[in-house]
Design an enzyme around this catalytic site. Structure first.
Site, PDB file in Angstrom:
ATOM      1  N   HIS A 110       0.831  -1.209   0.000  1.00 50.26           N
ATOM      2  CA  HIS A 110       0.000   0.000   0.000  1.00 50.26           C
ATOM      3  C   HIS A 110       0.863   1.256   0.000  1.00 50.26           C
ATOM      4  O   HIS A 110       2.087   1.198   0.179  1.00 50.26           O
ATOM      5  CB  HIS A 110      -0.952   0.001   1.196  1.00 50.26           C
ATOM      6  CG  HIS A 110      -0.271  -0.008   2.540  1.00 50.26           C
ATOM      7  ND1 HIS A 110       0.260   1.116   3.132  1.00 50.26           N
ATOM      8  CD2 HIS A 110      -0.040  -1.021   3.410  1.00 50.26           C
ATOM      9  CE1 HIS A 110       0.782   0.820   4.300  1.00 50.26           C
ATOM     10  NE2 HIS A 110       0.628  -0.493   4.499  1.00 50.26           N
ATOM     11  N   CYS A 126       3.496  -4.728   6.705  1.00 51.43           N
ATOM     12  CA  CYS A 126       3.067  -4.472   5.335  1.00 51.43           C
ATOM     13  C   CYS A 126       4.222  -3.899   4.503  1.00 51.43           C
ATOM     14  O   CYS A 126       5.261  -3.526   5.021  1.00 51.43           O
ATOM     15  CB  CYS A 126       1.900  -3.491   5.322  1.00 51.43           C
ATOM     16  SG  CYS A 126       0.346  -4.184   5.918  1.00 51.43           S
TER      17      CYS A 126
END
Length: 229
Positions: A110, A126
């Site tokens: 992301h 992440c």
């Protein structure tokens, strides 16, 4: 790994249920690593180099600088696939999100509102990208794309793996579950979640191998299971 807002958790859950009703295996009981089907595109991530590489039919077509998990919340090592895509989930996630089918939590590729973190071990697991880069990746990569995250699931070679106990999650737990299952002790799903069924299986294994049945994965358990020399 981030803790997304409740609305994101609900959305992800609905997407997963939708996939299940369509007959798509989202969280099957995989052998390690978690291998997805090969398509035109594939993503390779090298946490130690902070690099994300996109390949098309095996040829490198893009390379991006990324941020990855820190040592206490590492990016999950293994082979996964992109199972959902979303836009504008909040400033922390940037303008785009590409979710991975990691069984023990919500991990994804992301954007970020902390561009200074790119090129460092700064995330909670992440893979962060600059926002203009993640938009480009989002438009290029279809659902089902294979994602390979390189490294050793037990961590760096110069340090012992951490002790594991009920409540822990991650690739190390999934690996222990897989070994216990192969040995006939664990009957559940190898999902990387250390719950009571994993504890019970581990205690049985420890008793049968003349170890104290603590239900805790220590260095001796790793060695007994053949994961360390």
């Amino acid at each position: 790994m981030h803790s997304p807002p409740l609305r994101i958790v609900v959305l992800v859950s609905l997407l997963y249920l939708s996939a299940l009703f369509r007959g798509i295996s989202v969280h099957a009981d995989p052998s390690l690593p978690i291998v997805s089907e090969q398509g035109v595109y594939a993503i390779e991530i090298f946490p130690r180099k902070h690099q994300l590489i996109v390949r098309a039919n095996g040829k490198k077509v893009k390379m991006y600088r990324v941020a990855v998990g820190n040592h206490s919340t590492p990016t999950p090592i293994g082979e996964y696939k992109i199972v959902y895509k979303g836009e504008n989930w909040g400033p922390s996630f940037g303008p785009r999100w590409l979710g991975l089918n990691v069984p023990w939590g919500y991990y994804g590729i992301h954007g970020t509102n902390r561009p200074y973190s790119i090129g460092q071990h700064k995330s909670h697991g992440c893979i962060r990208m600059w926002n203009h880069d993640v938009k480009e990746l989002y438009n290029l990569i279809p659902l089902g794309t294979k994602v390979i995250i390189f490294g050793h699931v037990l961590g760096e070679s110069d340090r012992d793996p951490k002790d594991l106990a009920e409540g822990d999650v991650g690739g190390e737990v999934q690996l222990i579950q897989s070994r216990l299952k192969s040995a006939g002790y664990f009957k559940g799903i190898c999902n990387g979640k250390f719950r009571s069924d994993t504890t019970a299986a581990l205690k049985r294994y420890q008793r049968d191998h003349q170890m104290s049945p603590t239900g805790i994965v220590t260095i001796n358990v790793y060695k007994e299971l053949g994961l360390l020399e």
